[in-house]
Scaffold this active site. Sequence first.
Site, PDB file in Angstrom:
ATOM      1  N   GLU A   1      -3.141  10.074  -5.628  1.00 32.28           N
ATOM      2  CA  GLU A   1      -4.255   9.884  -6.551  1.00 32.28           C
ATOM      3  C   GLU A   1      -3.870   8.768  -7.510  1.00 32.28           C
ATOM      4  O   GLU A   1      -2.709   8.656  -7.900  1.00 32.28           O
ATOM      5  CB  GLU A   1      -4.541  11.148  -7.385  1.00 32.28           C
ATOM      6  CG  GLU A   1      -5.083  12.310  -6.603  1.00 32.28           C
ATOM      7  CD  GLU A   1      -3.988  13.283  -6.200  1.00 32.28           C
ATOM      8  OE1 GLU A   1      -2.837  13.150  -6.688  1.00 32.28           O
ATOM      9  OE2 GLU A   1      -4.264  14.162  -5.372  1.00 32.28           O
TER      10      GLU A   1
ATOM     11  N   TYR B   1      -1.101  -0.364  -3.903  1.00 32.89           N
ATOM     12  CA  TYR B   1      -1.328   0.579  -2.809  1.00 32.89           C
ATOM     13  C   TYR B   1      -2.124  -0.062  -1.673  1.00 32.89           C
ATOM     14  O   TYR B   1      -1.788   0.118  -0.501  1.00 32.89           O
ATOM     15  CB  TYR B   1      -2.016   1.844  -3.322  1.00 32.89           C
ATOM     16  CG  TYR B   1      -1.207   2.589  -4.358  1.00 32.89           C
ATOM     17  CD1 TYR B   1       0.169   2.767  -4.198  1.00 32.89           C
ATOM     18  CD2 TYR B   1      -1.786   3.083  -5.507  1.00 32.89           C
ATOM     19  CE1 TYR B   1       0.918   3.440  -5.144  1.00 32.89           C
ATOM     20  CE2 TYR B   1      -1.048   3.764  -6.463  1.00 32.89           C
ATOM     21  CZ  TYR B   1       0.307   3.929  -6.275  1.00 32.89           C
ATOM     22  OH  TYR B   1       1.057   4.584  -7.215  1.00 32.89           O
TER      23      TYR B   1
END
Length: 155
Positions: A113, A125
């Site tokens: 998350e 990411y």
Amino acid sequence: MMASIAASVAVRLAGADDIKLVGSIERSSFSDPWGDTEFESALESPATIFLVAQDSKTAAVCGYAIALIVLDESEILNIAVDSQTRRSGIGGVLLDSALQRLRDRGAAAVYLEVRESNESARRLYVSRGFKELSRRKNYYRKPTEDALVLALAMQ
């Protein structure tokens, strides 16, 4: 200069002596930080990979990553870099090391998350192949904010 910082970092497994420094990085990085108890639990759990980035020249701990693996699924629980060395590539070094260790332990998928507003983390990411899977409404506190759930299928 900044790229040379990441090049001079060694990633190793965390130990009990790292908890205070990791906690300090955590408190300066997050508005709702983990406490020492959570870090101690991460150290003790065989399902957890707890890494620190240590400057090879000064021996200073400048970041950490914590991942959890259960069977073939895993989660990046936490990554943070000391404020003085952010944007130097250390977060990427930690993420790459955590992903390799998860791969070595049989992870087929990795989840995490991230705050919707954390654009630098989201860019990192995505650069490693993570894709947005879903949104968790009001997941974060202080301030309240949605979390984006990202996933990476391991090769």
